[in-house]
Design a protein around this motif. Structure first.
Motif, mmCIF file in Angstrom:
data_model
loop_
_atom_site.group_PDB
_atom_site.id
_atom_site.type_symbol
_atom_site.label_atom_id
_atom_site.label_comp_id
_atom_site.label_asym_id
_atom_site.label_seq_id
_atom_site.Cartn_x
_atom_site.Cartn_y
_atom_site.Cartn_z
ATOM 1 N N ASN A 78 -1.119 -39.377 -0.175
ATOM 2 C CA ASN A 78 -1.069 -38.897 -1.549
ATOM 3 C C ASN A 78 -0.543 -37.468 -1.645
ATOM 4 O O ASN A 78 0.238 -37.146 -2.552
ATOM 5 N N VAL A 79 -0.953 -36.590 -0.732
ATOM 6 C CA VAL A 79 -0.468 -35.207 -0.783
ATOM 7 C C VAL A 79 1.019 -35.153 -0.452
ATOM 8 O O VAL A 79 1.798 -34.427 -1.087
ATOM 9 N N THR A 80 1.451 -35.935 0.557
ATOM 10 C CA THR A 80 2.870 -35.980 0.909
ATOM 11 C C THR A 80 3.693 -36.514 -0.260
ATOM 12 O O THR A 80 4.774 -35.990 -0.575
ATOM 13 N N LEU A 81 3.197 -37.570 -0.902
ATOM 14 C CA LEU A 81 3.910 -38.134 -2.048
ATOM 15 C C LEU A 81 3.987 -37.124 -3.190
ATOM 16 O O LEU A 81 4.983 -37.066 -3.920
ATOM 17 N N PHE A 82 2.932 -36.318 -3.346
ATOM 18 C CA PHE A 82 2.941 -35.274 -4.382
ATOM 19 C C PHE A 82 4.062 -34.260 -4.105
ATOM 20 O O PHE A 82 4.829 -33.901 -5.006
ATOM 21 N N CYS A 83 4.159 -33.775 -2.855
ATOM 22 C CA CYS A 83 5.213 -32.820 -2.511
ATOM 23 C C CYS A 83 6.592 -33.437 -2.715
ATOM 24 O O CYS A 83 7.529 -32.781 -3.203
ATOM 25 N N PHE A 84 6.739 -34.706 -2.340
ATOM 26 C CA PHE A 84 8.005 -35.415 -2.501
ATOM 27 C C PHE A 84 8.363 -35.513 -3.992
ATOM 28 O O PHE A 84 9.531 -35.359 -4.375
ATOM 29 N N SER A 85 7.341 -35.769 -4.846
ATOM 30 C CA SER A 85 7.621 -35.896 -6.287
ATOM 31 C C SER A 85 8.077 -34.570 -6.893
ATOM 32 O O SER A 85 8.909 -34.556 -7.809
ATOM 33 N N ILE A 86 7.562 -33.443 -6.361
ATOM 34 C CA ILE A 86 8.027 -32.127 -6.821
ATOM 35 C C ILE A 86 9.500 -31.951 -6.476
ATOM 36 O O ILE A 86 10.316 -31.478 -7.286
ATOM 37 N N LEU A 87 9.885 -32.341 -5.243
ATOM 38 C CA LEU A 87 11.275 -32.254 -4.817
ATOM 39 C C LEU A 87 12.167 -33.125 -5.694
ATOM 40 O O LEU A 87 13.247 -32.689 -6.139
ATOM 41 N N ILE A 88 11.731 -34.366 -5.974
ATOM 42 C CA ILE A 88 12.524 -35.287 -6.785
ATOM 43 C C ILE A 88 12.747 -34.705 -8.175
ATOM 44 O O ILE A 88 13.867 -34.753 -8.727
ATOM 45 N N ALA A 89 11.689 -34.152 -8.786
ATOM 46 C CA ALA A 89 11.834 -33.565 -10.120
ATOM 47 C C ALA A 89 12.825 -32.406 -10.113
ATOM 48 O O ALA A 89 13.668 -32.249 -11.027
ATOM 49 N N THR A 90 12.793 -31.561 -9.058
ATOM 50 C CA THR A 90 13.703 -30.416 -8.969
ATOM 51 C C THR A 90 15.149 -30.880 -8.828
ATOM 52 O O THR A 90 16.059 -30.396 -9.526
ATOM 53 N N LEU A 91 15.380 -31.830 -7.926
ATOM 54 C CA LEU A 91 16.735 -32.333 -7.710
ATOM 55 C C LEU A 91 17.271 -33.029 -8.960
ATOM 56 O O LEU A 91 18.471 -32.951 -9.262
ATOM 57 N N TYR A 92 16.391 -33.709 -9.678
ATOM 58 C CA TYR A 92 16.830 -34.437 -10.875
ATOM 59 C C TYR A 92 17.353 -33.474 -11.939
ATOM 60 O O TYR A 92 18.453 -33.663 -12.482
ATOM 61 N N PHE A 93 16.557 -32.449 -12.255
ATOM 62 C CA PHE A 93 16.956 -31.562 -13.348
ATOM 63 C C PHE A 93 18.077 -30.589 -12.926
ATOM 64 O O PHE A 93 18.741 -30.013 -13.775
ATOM 65 N N LYS A 94 18.287 -30.422 -11.607
ATOM 66 C CA LYS A 94 19.421 -29.631 -11.139
ATOM 67 C C LYS A 94 20.659 -30.504 -10.900
ATOM 68 O O LYS A 94 21.709 -30.007 -10.496
ATOM 69 N N LYS A 95 20.540 -31.787 -11.098
ATOM 70 C CA LYS A 95 21.640 -32.744 -10.986
ATOM 71 C C LYS A 95 22.315 -32.662 -9.622
ATOM 72 O O LYS A 95 23.528 -32.601 -9.506
ATOM 73 N N ARG A 96 21.462 -32.738 -8.581
ATOM 74 C CA ARG A 96 21.965 -32.627 -7.226
ATOM 75 C C ARG A 96 22.453 -33.979 -6.713
ATOM 76 O O ARG A 96 21.890 -35.049 -7.040
ATOM 77 N N SER A 97 23.481 -33.965 -5.863
ATOM 78 C CA SER A 97 24.065 -35.198 -5.341
ATOM 79 C C SER A 97 23.138 -35.945 -4.386
ATOM 80 O O SER A 97 23.307 -37.136 -4.138
ATOM 81 N N SER A 98 22.105 -35.258 -3.833
ATOM 82 C CA SER A 98 21.175 -35.918 -2.911
ATOM 83 C C SER A 98 20.125 -36.766 -3.630
ATOM 84 O O SER A 98 19.384 -37.526 -2.988
ATOM 85 N N LEU A 99 20.042 -36.631 -4.952
ATOM 86 C CA LEU A 99 18.982 -37.338 -5.689
ATOM 87 C C LEU A 99 19.035 -38.855 -5.529
ATOM 88 O O LEU A 99 18.010 -39.477 -5.249
ATOM 89 N N PRO A 100 20.197 -39.523 -5.725
ATOM 90 C CA PRO A 100 20.173 -40.994 -5.642
ATOM 91 C C PRO A 100 19.597 -41.511 -4.341
ATOM 92 O O PRO A 100 18.805 -42.461 -4.336
ATOM 93 N N ARG A 101 19.986 -40.874 -3.223
ATOM 94 C CA ARG A 101 19.482 -41.353 -1.940
ATOM 95 C C ARG A 101 17.994 -41.075 -1.785
ATOM 96 O O ARG A 101 17.208 -41.939 -1.342
ATOM 97 N N LEU A 102 17.533 -39.860 -2.173
ATOM 98 C CA LEU A 102 16.128 -39.501 -1.994
ATOM 99 C C LEU A 102 15.209 -40.226 -2.981
ATOM 100 O O LEU A 102 14.073 -40.570 -2.640
#
Length: 882
Positions: A755-779
């Protein structure tokens, strides 16, 4: 002189009674009309089992209705030394008012010899009032003979006749058992009646019916069988259920005939009693309403005329004169019912006696018509267009006249002119029991203050009111204290037991107050002492005690109606980590619900239990499922609080589990570092499309809410999760706990890491999404796949450890649907490729922007080119080349 004469009279009186009670039993030859039977010496019943060391191998019961004689021939075999003790005595009961006992033979058969033991002088005739504890006297006598020199292997063969029928019965009716708890080698039932008095007959629980044939001017009814298996009764069966086979024979052809017979006993002139007339007038003058008069008469008969029955001879069926019952102030059920009917009828309130069967209830209607089908008499009242039912033998009933509890008899024969059959009696609500327990906790060594408030309504209020009236205050208070002392040995009364009887509403409330020392149970875990406090609804738990016979072939009786509520409030001294939840079990036979809640502001934990029986029995084919359901709720209804006391005496409650908190912090650090490294990952987009990158929108925009709220949802799950509480860790480690599971602690560690790892991962996903990063689709593809895998593993792991995983299956379905939609979309959508580009490579962005500017300049040179691009394939190719 008078005293001397009185003494002589008393001596003569008692001498006469002693002589009458002890006089020899008559003897004589067996009646000539009987069919002779002989036990089979070598025969062994189908199941070689007997009670008390002996077994019956022959039962022969014959009746001659014309001669009013019942003949019995029995043979019992002594099989063990215990049988010598318990099987060497013969006893026969009879009513001397209208019956005569004649013994024909008492023989012991041993090794081919017949030993005659019929000696009239050896008989003792005693008066045994077997129902005296129920205040019922029947005047029966019991003739007893104790045989000498009885040995293992002996067969005791004896026969006797009882001459005389109850004169109150103008027609013959009798009940015969056709099987017994023990196996039987031979059984004969034979009844002879005059040909002009044919009998109704019916056999229950056996396919073999009575054989009927005419013998001259007699009709013979016979039932005969060999090698009859045992039919042992199981405990806790409904009163209407018969495990054995039996037969009814009755000269009555309809219930209307039974009613007509009963009318001759009840509808008789009442003797004159000035005191009774005065009482009736007193009630009429005290209350002008019919409802008030009804209540006054009912409570007088219930509470001031005590229950006592002299049911010998005709008085087992005929009520005593109401005037006599009023004067003596006691009577049995029919005496009290008839007195109440008389008093009400004198006040112009229609009331009738009603015959019921308290155990058979509505099933009595399946029996053949007979006065023997009833064991109780109650009252039916017609008042103000209402039909009301009352039991005059129940005392201490309160409440409105139309709310008085009436037992679940279900059907009755109303004794009045014109009655043809049974009247259905509605089932009234039994009432409720609501228990409120309040615990105030201090430190681990401090006393716990415990208060109990119990509210009873309806029948439950009647019952507890009668209990208080029958026992002293000290006895009741001591009984309550000892009840809780079995759970809390250190309990002591804090304040006097109080009660409040609200008669108008028929509500009875009790208040108990205790102080408990040594409330916490101590156990050790490593270097610390673990203190545990257990809570559960004791009264309800004891009500759900399962019967001793678990493998059943017969239905299980339930208390019905039964409505119970139990609330436990726990006032804790410090903030506590409590998992709020509920459990509900819906069974065909009962309904159960438990809720656990926590008021953080008041620091109060509340446990609320509801239990109701939905029917009066569990069918035999559903008993196994019922037992499983009851065991399930008994196992889960408990609640525990845990404190940890370190070696220096400091207390820690289950809300502070530093091991879990430390693990969370470590996972956050590692997860944060991993997220930072993945943030640097920014590959060139696969199959990039020409043109300037798009803003978030279209279908891509639908993901925004989920991406933004997922970290919040996960942090709430981590904070509220019971798996970081000290209490659950202690339960899983304590071998004495029902939650003990060594593997479970490792499962909790993995749950926290996931759960803690998934929480950190979700923070990363939210950051990449709103910054429109090319790594988002894969991650984000990896994120959705991990989410599905985590839910599947969690659900299957819970099921493997015996935890209810029902909700997990719906979570698997919903997470799978989400992944199935968005994983293909983020990997195949052109919109995604145009939105998420390599933001860490500014050259790629500038190139895309330059290409878009060149395309727009090309359009500006010739406005018609734009139309060509839209309509002409050649123009589209030129635009693409540009």
């Amino acid at each position: 002189m008078k005293r001397w004469l009185c003494g002589v009279f008393l001596c003569l009186y008692f001498s006469f009674n002693l002589y009458a009670a002890g006089k020899p039993v008559a003897t004589g030859a067996e009646p000539g009309w009987t069919v002779k039977t002989q036990y089979r010496d070598k025969a062994v019943p189908a199941q070689n089992e007997g009670s008390d060391g002996y077994l019956f191998i022959l039962k022969d019961e014959q009746v001659h209705v014309g001669d009013q004689t019942s003949f019995y021939h029995y043979a019992r075999k002594i099989t063990t030394k215990a049988g010598v003790q318990y099987g060497s005595e013969i006893s026969v009961s009879y009513d001397p008012d209208y019956q005569k006992l004649v013994f024909h033979k008492v023989n012991i058969h041993r090794n081919g010899q017949t030993l005659n033991r019929l000696k009239p002088a050896d008989f003792k005739v005693v008066q045994q009032e077997s129902e005296r504890e129920r205040f019922i006297y029947n005047n029966n006598r019991t003739a007893i003979i104790t045989l000498a020199d009885v040995r293992v292997g002996d067969v005791i063969d004896y026969s006797f006749s009882v001459i005389g029928f109850n004169p109150i019965q103008p027609k013959y009716a009798e009940f015969f058992r056709l099987s017994t708890p023990e196996a039987l080698d031979q059984l004969l039932v034979r009844v002879l009646v005059p040909a002009n008095r044919p009998l109704q007959h019916k056999v229950y629980n056996n396919k073999q019916q009575m054989q009927v044939k005419q013998l001259g001017n007699l009709l013979e009814y016979t039932w005969k069988a060999d090698q009859i298996p045992a039919h042992a009764a199981e405990d806790n069966t409904p009163g209407w259920y018969a495990a054995y086979a039996y037969a009814w024979l009755s000269e009555f052809t309809s219930w209307a005939q039974v009613n007509d017979w009963a009318l001759t006993l009840y509808i008789k002139p009442v003797g004159k009693s000035q005191k009774l007339a005065q009482k009736i007038e007193e009630i009429k003058q005290a209350d002008g309403s019919e409802e008030g008069r009804l209540l006054a008469a009912l409570r007088f008969v219930q509470n001031e005329v005590r229950y006592l029955g002299n049911e010998g001879g005709i008085y087992g069926y005929q009520p005593n004169d109401p005037a006599k019952v009023f004067e003596q102030r006691y009577g049995d059920c029919k005496d009290k019912a008839w007195l109440l009917c008389y008093m009400l009828n004198q006040m112009d309130i229609k009331a009738y006696p009603v015959l019921v069967n308290t155990s058979m209830q509505k099933h009595v209607m399946q029996e053949l018509p007979s006065p023997y089908s009833f064991d109780h008499c109650v009252v039916k009242v017609d008042l103000l267009a209402k039909t009301l039912w009352y039991d005059a033998t129940i005392s201490h009933q309160e409440g409105a006249y139309d709310k008085i509890y009436f037992p679940r008899y279900e059907a009755g024969l109303v004794i009045k002119p014109g009655t043809k059959g049974f009247t259905t009696i509605p089932v009234s609500s039994a009432g409720t029991i609501k228990v409120m327990e309040d615990f105030t906790l201090g430190g681990a060594k401090a006393k716990v203050f415990f208060n109990v408030e119990t509210n009873y309504t309806g029948y439950e209020a009647d019952y507890i009111r009668a209990h208080y009236a029958s026992n002293s205050h000290q006895e009741i208070e001591k009984g309550y204290l000892n009840f809780y002392a079995s759970i809390f040995p250190g309990i002591a009364t804090e304040r006097e037991l109080l009660s409040n009887d609200q008669t108008t509403a028929n509500r009875f409330t009790t208040y108990e107050s205790y102080a408990i020392s040594d409330f916490w149970e101590e156990s050790s875990e490593k270097d610390d002492k673990v203190l545990t406090a257990s809570f559960y609804p004791v009264s309800l738990y004891s009500k759900l005690e399962l019967p001793s016979t678990r493998l059943r072939t017969s239905p299980l009786a339930l208390e019905y109606p039964y409505d119970y509520e139990h609330t436990i409030k726990i006032n804790v001294p410090t903030p506590w980590s409590v998992r709020e939840d509920e459990a509900e079990v819906k069974d065909k036979s009962f309904y159960y619900k438990r809720t656990t809640s926590y008021d953080a502001a008041k620091q109060v934990i509340t446990l609320h239990y509801t239990f109701r029986n939905l029917r009066d029995h569990v069918p035999a084919n559903e008993v196994k499922a019922y037992f499983t359901a009851i065991k399930k709720i008994k196992n889960e209804m408990g609640f525990e609080l845990t404190n940890s006391v370190t070696q220096d005496g400091r207390e820690t409650n289950e809300g502070t589990n530093w091991l879990s908190i430390g693990l969370v912090i470590v996972c956050l650090i590692l997860g944060g570092y991993g997220g930072y490294r993945l943030y640097q990952y920014d590959p060139a987009p696969a199959n990039p499309l020409p043109g300037k990158p798009l803003e978030i929108g279209g279908w891509v925009g639908f993901v925004a809410f989920g991406v933004a709220t997922t970290p919040i949802r996960l942090i709430v799950t981590i904070a509220r999760g019971e798996w970081i509480s000290f209490e659950l860790w202690t339960k899983l480690s304590d071998a004495s706990s029902s939650f003990y599971n060594p593997v479970g602690k490792w499962a909790l560690v993995l749950t926290i890491v996931y759960n803690v790892t998934l929480f950190c991962f979700s923070i990363l996903i939210a950051t990449l999404y709103f910054k429109k990063r090319s790594s988002l689709p894969r991650l984000i593809t990896i994120f959705y796949a991990i989410s599905v895998a985590g839910v599947v593993v969690d659900t299957l792991g819970a099921a493997a450890m015996g935890i209810d995983a029902t909700s997990g299956y719906s979570a698997i379905f919903s997470s799978f649907i989400v992944a199935a939609i968005w994983i293909p979309y983020f990997n195949l959508s052109k919109r995604v490729r145009k939105t998420f580009v390599n933001r860490l490579n500014p050259v790629a962005v500038e190139t895309a922007e330059t290409e878009e500017e060149n395309l727009m300049s090309w359009f500006d040179e010739d406005p018609d080119k734009k139309e060509k691009v839209v309509q002409d394939p050649v123009g589209q190719e030129e635009a693409v080349k540009l």
